[in-house]
Scaffold this motif. Structure first.
Motif, PDB file in Angstrom:
ATOM      1  N   THR A  35       0.783  -1.232   0.000  1.00  0.00           N
ATOM      2  CA  THR A  35       0.000   0.000   0.000  1.00  0.00           C
ATOM      3  C   THR A  35       0.821   1.291   0.000  1.00  0.00           C
ATOM      4  O   THR A  35       0.310   2.324  -0.417  1.00  0.00           O
ATOM      5  CB  THR A  35      -0.950   0.021   1.207  1.00  0.00           C
ATOM      6  N   GLU A  48       0.206   6.573  -6.258  1.00  0.00           N
ATOM      7  CA  GLU A  48      -0.661   6.872  -5.123  1.00  0.00           C
ATOM      8  C   GLU A  48      -1.891   5.972  -5.097  1.00  0.00           C
ATOM      9  O   GLU A  48      -2.357   5.504  -6.131  1.00  0.00           O
ATOM     10  CB  GLU A  48      -1.086   8.340  -5.150  1.00  0.00           C
ATOM     11  N   GLU A  50      -5.784   5.615  -3.097  1.00  0.00           N
ATOM     12  CA  GLU A  50      -6.848   6.020  -2.177  1.00  0.00           C
ATOM     13  C   GLU A  50      -7.241   4.760  -1.416  1.00  0.00           C
ATOM     14  O   GLU A  50      -7.767   3.823  -2.012  1.00  0.00           O
ATOM     15  CB  GLU A  50      -8.052   6.582  -2.931  1.00  0.00           C
ATOM     16  N   ARG A  51      -7.000   4.745  -0.149  1.00  0.00           N
ATOM     17  CA  ARG A  51      -7.138   3.528   0.656  1.00  0.00           C
ATOM     18  C   ARG A  51      -8.582   3.293   1.093  1.00  0.00           C
ATOM     19  O   ARG A  51      -8.928   3.429   2.259  1.00  0.00           O
ATOM     20  CB  ARG A  51      -6.192   3.606   1.849  1.00  0.00           C
ATOM     21  N   LYS A  52      -9.406   2.918   0.107  1.00  0.00           N
ATOM     22  CA  LYS A  52     -10.817   2.609   0.361  1.00  0.00           C
ATOM     23  C   LYS A  52     -11.394   1.923  -0.868  1.00  0.00           C
ATOM     24  O   LYS A  52     -10.887   2.089  -1.977  1.00  0.00           O
ATOM     25  CB  LYS A  52     -11.604   3.883   0.664  1.00  0.00           C
ATOM     26  N   GLY A  55     -11.720   3.544  -4.331  1.00  0.00           N
ATOM     27  CA  GLY A  55     -10.629   4.502  -4.467  1.00  0.00           C
ATOM     28  C   GLY A  55      -9.794   4.238  -5.708  1.00  0.00           C
ATOM     29  O   GLY A  55      -9.826   3.162  -6.294  1.00  0.00           O
ATOM     30  N   LYS A  56      -9.045   5.250  -6.090  1.00  0.00           N
ATOM     31  CA  LYS A  56      -8.186   5.153  -7.264  1.00  0.00           C
ATOM     32  C   LYS A  56      -6.798   4.678  -6.856  1.00  0.00           C
ATOM     33  O   LYS A  56      -6.294   5.014  -5.782  1.00  0.00           O
ATOM     34  CB  LYS A  56      -8.071   6.507  -7.944  1.00  0.00           C
ATOM     35  N   TYR A  94     -10.713  -3.635   0.281  1.00  0.00           N
ATOM     36  CA  TYR A  94      -9.708  -3.008   1.143  1.00  0.00           C
ATOM     37  C   TYR A  94     -10.028  -3.277   2.605  1.00  0.00           C
ATOM     38  O   TYR A  94     -10.969  -2.726   3.151  1.00  0.00           O
ATOM     39  CB  TYR A  94      -9.656  -1.496   0.886  1.00  0.00           C
ATOM     40  N   TYR A 102      -7.832  -4.951  -6.644  1.00  0.00           N
ATOM     41  CA  TYR A 102      -8.055  -3.835  -7.559  1.00  0.00           C
ATOM     42  C   TYR A 102      -8.150  -4.335  -8.997  1.00  0.00           C
ATOM     43  O   TYR A 102      -7.736  -5.450  -9.318  1.00  0.00           O
ATOM     44  CB  TYR A 102      -6.971  -2.755  -7.435  1.00  0.00           C
TER      45      TYR A 102
END
Length: 187
Positions: A35, A48, A50-52, A55-56, A94, A102
């Motif tokens: 992560t 980068e 987005e930790r959800k 998210g991207k 996540y 993902y």
């Protein structure tokens, strides 16, 4: 190491491969390599996150950082090796220190993406990692990602052990033909 038969991914079907590794680090440390953009760049791809869920995730493949003297880049990867590559993904699962998944771009067709997931199971000061790449569009993609994930996981394992990681292209050059043969055996 990389050629150990127990390290090979298992072809579950013509569109799915699974890798299971026992890594020499606790779950929290392995999770950070999945992560944290800087740590992920050392074995796979930076970018980068987005930790959800929803998210991207931007994956920046800069394999020059994973290469070194004597590493032989295959012609079909020459442009990627020289210029890097970027891929956008969407987080589909996540759960910190346990599960990450993902999308994986497979082309420009909507709905054609495959999916990568990482499941972590604590084993004391080690971690069982199950990496699953599913919904691959064809056997060529299956062999390609098989060799690729095998290589990247070998690099990750070396980093976690504090060893010099293997060179990415030399390792991939060794592994991809073996995955091509495994895929042929599915027929």
């Amino acid at each position: 190491m990389s050629t150990d038969p127990s390290n090979f991914g298992k072809l579950v079907s013509s569109s799915e491969i699974v890798f299971i590794r026992t890594l020499p680090a606790p779950v929290e440390r392995v999770w950070s390599y999945l992560t944290d953009a800087d740590k992920r760049a050392k074995w796979f791809a930076g970018g980068e996150m987005e930790r959800k869920v929803g998210g991207k995730l931007e994956l920046h493949f800069d394999h020059k950082n994973l290469s070194g003297p004597g590493d032989v880049v295959p012609e079909k990867y020459a442009e990627m090796a020289e210029n890097g590559a970027k891929m956008n993904a969407v987080i589909t699962g996540y759960e910190p220190n346990r599960f990450l998944s993902y999308t994986w771009e497979e082309g420009e067709e909507p709905g054609a993406d495959s999916e990568v997931s990482f499941e972590l199971e604590p084993l004391g000061d080690q971690t069982r990692l199950t990496l699953r790449h599913r919904k691959l569009p064809n056997r060529d993609a299956l062999a390609n990602v098989g060799g690729g994930w095998h290589t990247h996981l070998a690099i990750l394992e070396a980093l976690l052990e504090g060893r010099q990681p293997p060179l990415i292209w030399n390792t991939h050059n060794e592994m991809e033909p073996q995955y091509i043969e495994m895929v042929r055996e599915l027929e």
